[in-house]
Enzyme design. Structure first.
Site, PDB file in Angstrom:
ATOM      1  N   ASP A 174       1.260 -10.208   9.258  1.00 26.79           N
ATOM      2  CA  ASP A 174       1.748  -8.834   9.333  1.00 26.79           C
ATOM      3  C   ASP A 174       3.169  -8.771   8.788  1.00 26.79           C
ATOM      4  O   ASP A 174       3.893  -9.776   8.783  1.00 26.79           O
ATOM      5  CB  ASP A 174       1.716  -8.335  10.776  1.00 26.79           C
ATOM      6  CG  ASP A 174       0.307  -7.944  11.220  1.00 26.79           C
ATOM      7  OD1 ASP A 174      -0.574  -7.816  10.349  1.00 26.79           O
ATOM      8  OD2 ASP A 174       0.093  -7.781  12.438  1.00 26.79           O
ATOM      9  N   ASP A 225       5.851  -7.787   9.924  1.00 23.71           N
ATOM     10  CA  ASP A 225       6.962  -8.110  10.832  1.00 23.71           C
ATOM     11  C   ASP A 225       6.885  -9.530  11.387  1.00 23.71           C
ATOM     12  O   ASP A 225       7.765  -9.932  12.155  1.00 23.71           O
ATOM     13  CB  ASP A 225       6.981  -7.126  12.001  1.00 23.71           C
ATOM     14  CG  ASP A 225       5.709  -7.201  12.834  1.00 23.71           C
ATOM     15  OD1 ASP A 225       4.657  -6.739  12.343  1.00 23.71           O
ATOM     16  OD2 ASP A 225       5.740  -7.733  13.958  1.00 23.71           O
ATOM     17  N   ASP A 263      -9.832  -6.939  12.139  1.00 26.27           N
ATOM     18  CA  ASP A 263      -9.651  -8.334  12.533  1.00 26.27           C
ATOM     19  C   ASP A 263     -10.814  -8.928  13.328  1.00 26.27           C
ATOM     20  O   ASP A 263     -11.390  -9.938  12.932  1.00 26.27           O
ATOM     21  CB  ASP A 263      -8.323  -8.503  13.280  1.00 26.27           C
ATOM     22  CG  ASP A 263      -8.035  -7.366  14.249  1.00 26.27           C
ATOM     23  OD1 ASP A 263      -8.970  -6.626  14.597  1.00 26.27           O
ATOM     24  OD2 ASP A 263      -6.870  -7.229  14.657  1.00 26.27           O
ATOM     25  N   ASP A 298       0.817  -1.210   0.000  1.00 23.54           N
ATOM     26  CA  ASP A 298       0.000   0.000   0.000  1.00 23.54           C
ATOM     27  C   ASP A 298       0.853   1.263   0.000  1.00 23.54           C
ATOM     28  O   ASP A 298       0.314   2.371  -0.019  1.00 23.54           O
ATOM     29  CB  ASP A 298      -0.943   0.009   1.209  1.00 23.54           C
ATOM     30  CG  ASP A 298      -2.401  -0.090   0.795  1.00 23.54           C
ATOM     31  OD1 ASP A 298      -2.669  -0.271  -0.403  1.00 23.54           O
ATOM     32  OD2 ASP A 298      -3.278   0.025   1.672  1.00 23.54           O
TER      33      ASP A 298
END
Length: 681
Positions: free
Chosen positions: A196, A198, A292, A149
């Site tokens: 995610d 990370d 979520d 993004d």
């Protein structure tokens, strides 16, 4: 009848209290050693907590005076909310599930891995994407997508180098949820993994999760979010070895409890979905800044099953300073309240009663900041302004409250499986209370945040102390007020004034609150973070080749940027690049540069990696992050995690910092004087 019970307790208080404490500790010990079921201590605690909340309503509310009435009802309201949440918690944790992983037996549906990114550093993203490439699954059935993004050329180039798919959408509507939905329209896998940027997956991620989809109508499978770096509480309070990450209790134990009621929460990462289930709700939920929880709840409301895998299958970066943690929790708080406004779990069709109650409790949780501030202000208002929020004799308070408090604390320790205790929960909630109280109030009444949406910063490096001034200032003021109120009662006692039960009760209440206040001040003082990459303790044999000389030894800790090794021979400080052979890394040797050799220990060497090839980097990432986790013994409380040890560690650290600062100042002063003399000469 209730009055008769209270009369009995008042007249036989000593015997009652002694018997209660004996029973509580006996049940705790028997439960601890698995002689009796945990259900016994849960039932006993529920009885004591119910007795307390009934007693509070009928015998302790204060009706004389407007301020007394307001604060008395306010305190009781939040205590009742706490009682409701405790009851849901006990039901949830009554019999948590630990599921056995189903064998695949040739079941290999097509899988798409989505790694959404916005502005995360390339180093962090590269680590995750590289880990995705060594996941153990048939290559022809697996597609990896980086969803950018940020529309960054360097991310596109990284995807090309790793041989994975790159997706960048034309707009950024609906943030992460919109990014994921756009990728759904550009992919075709039967199962969708969300990670995610990370979160570093282990090679067995799919082997441990895909098998559940052989069952009928499975919507998603959730694994815990675990973290390989210390969170701000661990780091700033010097408790990295003493306590687990603040999120571990929820991510591991509470999710296992929710699983029994098909109420496992989707937490945004480390999850694998059925595309069919996502399509049934129109994709990932939009309209909230957190996609979520709503996505998982809507899938469950459609009749799909969810499962929780109680194994660490991916690890990532926790928020690395307290300011970022507050920013993260502010987003979660507002996002959950936004989702509740759109999809109220009490009225949304398709959920069971327990699913509704569990999701409702999860939403109410985000108002804990208001609850905690009420608990902090109540004794201060009494001690300074004589505003009574509870009226009771000291004897009755001890008889009713003390057994309840001890029993609930011990029960919580058992149910948390030593991943948290009441003391640390008190610190966590106190430290975040002012920020999240404001977030919850503003979102509830519809005030929009003035701050632009952004993800939590990760990979922070700092060589200076930073203070989170909002929390530091607020709790410094609370500390002064609390100490002033306590000192006032002590002064009155020494000049011969009558001290009431209310005085004594509120002094001890304020002292308890001081635990959280003091540590909130400590945690708001950010310690410097010097390391670019986390170090991991290991014991790996190695060889270092310098010219024609070989040094045999073993590596003591390792990271993506370098390692520390102990050698059999003393090592000279060298300028040229050396070669490091590690048997566990197939692409050895790795080029390295020696950066430090302690003068007192010439056998220990630190070095940085230099110019690693992509294959070497992959091998290094796999060696560091693809290790089996021991949930039975890891992620738990350890010795010296109590108030006294933690307090002394932090006081000692603060004194050492002051001493170091004075020495530096003296050195600067001496050097300045010398320079002045030289100039004058």
């Amino acid at each position: 009848m209730l009055s008769n019970v209270i009369y009995f307790l008042e007249n036989y208080s000593y015997y009652y209290l002694s018997i209660q404490l004996f029973i509580i500790f006996l049940i705790f010990i028997l439960t601890r050693y698995n002689i009796i079921s945990r259900h016994v201590i849960i039932i006993y605690t529920v009885i004591l907590e119910t007795l307390y909340i009934i007693w509070r309503f009928f015998f302790t509310l204060v009706f004389d005076g407007l301020f007394n009435l307001i604060f008395s009802l306010l305190l009781y309201f939040w205590e009742f909310i706490g009682y409701f949440q405790q009851m849901i918690f006990y039901i949830t944790m009554w019999n948590p599930l630990t599921r056995k992983t189903p064998e695949l037996n040739g079941f290999t549906p097509t899988v798409d891995i989505f790694v959404p990114t916005y502005n995360e550093s390339l180093d962090i993203l590269k680590r995750t994407l590289v880990a995705c490439t060594y996941i153990d699954y048939p290559r022809e059935k697996l597609q990896i997508y980086v969803l950018d993004d940020g529309n960054r050329n360097e991310v596109k180039q990284l995807a090309f180098e790793l041989g994975i798919n790159y997706i960048a959408r034309p707009d950024h509507k609906y943030a992460k949820a919109g990014n994921l939905n756009y990728a759904l329209s550009k992919s075709s896998g039967e199962l969708i993994v969300t990670l995610d940027a990370d979160m570093v997956p282990k090679s067995n991620f799919l082997k441990e999760t895909v098998g559940f989809f052989q069952k009928r109508k499975v919507g998603f499978v959730q694994a815990p979010q675990a973290f390989f770096n210390p969170d701000p509480f661990q780091y700033n309070l010097l408790s990295t070895k003493q306590i687990p990450n603040e999120q571990d209790f929820f991510m591991i134990e509470m999710q296992a409890g929710k699983d029994r009621f098909n109420a496992t929460m989707y937490v945004g990462s480390n999850t694998i979905f059925s595309r069919q289930a996502l399509n049934s709700i129109g994709g990932f939920a939009v309209g909230s800044i957190t996609e979520d929880v709503a996505t998982g709840m809507l899938i469950q409301a459609k009749g799909y099953r969810s499962f929780f895998v109680k194994k660490v299958l991916a690890k990532g970066l926790s928020a690395e300073n307290f300011s970022e943690l507050l920013h993260q929790r502010d987003r979660w708080c507002r996002g959950n309240i936004q989702a509740a406004k759109i999809w109220n779990p009490l009225i949304i069709p398709g959920l069971s009663i327990m699913q509704r109650l569990i999701y409702l409790s999860g939403i109410i949780y985000w108002f804990f900041g208001i609850q905690k501030l009420v608990y902090i202000f109540s004794p201060i208002l009494y001690l300074l302004f004589n505003v009574q929020s509870i009226r009771s004799t000291l004897v009755m308070l001890l008889v009713i409250w003390l057994p309840k408090m001890i029993s609930s604390s011990l029960t919580f320790r058992i149910l948390s499986n030593d991943r948290r205790n009441i003391f640390w929960s008190h610190i966590y909630e106190t430290a975040m209370a002012p920020k999240l109280a404001l977030s919850a109030i503003k979102e509830t009444i519809g005030l929009k945040s003035s701050k632009k949406f952004r993800v939590t910063n990760k990979g922070i490096i700092s060589n200076k102390i930073h203070i989170e001034w909002g929390i530091f200032t607020f709790y410094s003021f609370m500390l002064i007020l609390s100490l002033f109120g306590i000192s006032k009662v002590i002064y009155l006692y020494f000049i011969g004034k009558m001290i009431s039960s209310g005085d004594i009760m509120n002094v001890f209440w304020a002292l308890y609150n001081l635990n959280g206040i003091i540590f909130s001040i400590f945690v708001s003082i950010e310690k410097p973070r010097y390391r670019k990459a986390e170090r991991f303790p290991v014991t790996l044999s190695c060889k270092m080749l310098v010219g024609n000389t070989t040094y045999n030894g073993y590596i003591k800790d390792i990271s993506e940027s370098g390692a520390k090794a102990q050698f059999e021979l003393s090592v000279p400080m060298i300028e040229q690049t050396c070669k490091i052979y590690i048997p566990e890394i197939n692409s050895s040797p790795l080029s390295a540069r020696v950066v430090f050799i302690p003068s007192e220990d010439r056998f220990t060497t630190r070095f940085f990696w230099e110019k690693l090839s992509l294959e070497q980097y992959k091998d290094l990432i796999k060696l560091i992050y693809d290790q089996t986790e021991d949930l039975i013994h890891e992620y738990k409380m350890h010795n010296h995690s109590g108030f006294l040890h933690t307090f002394l560690r932090n006081i000692n650290d603060k004194l050492q910092n002051i001493s170091r600062t004075k020495k530096r100042s003296n050195n600067v002063s001496l050097n300045s004087n010398k320079n002045s003399k030289n100039i004058s000469m």
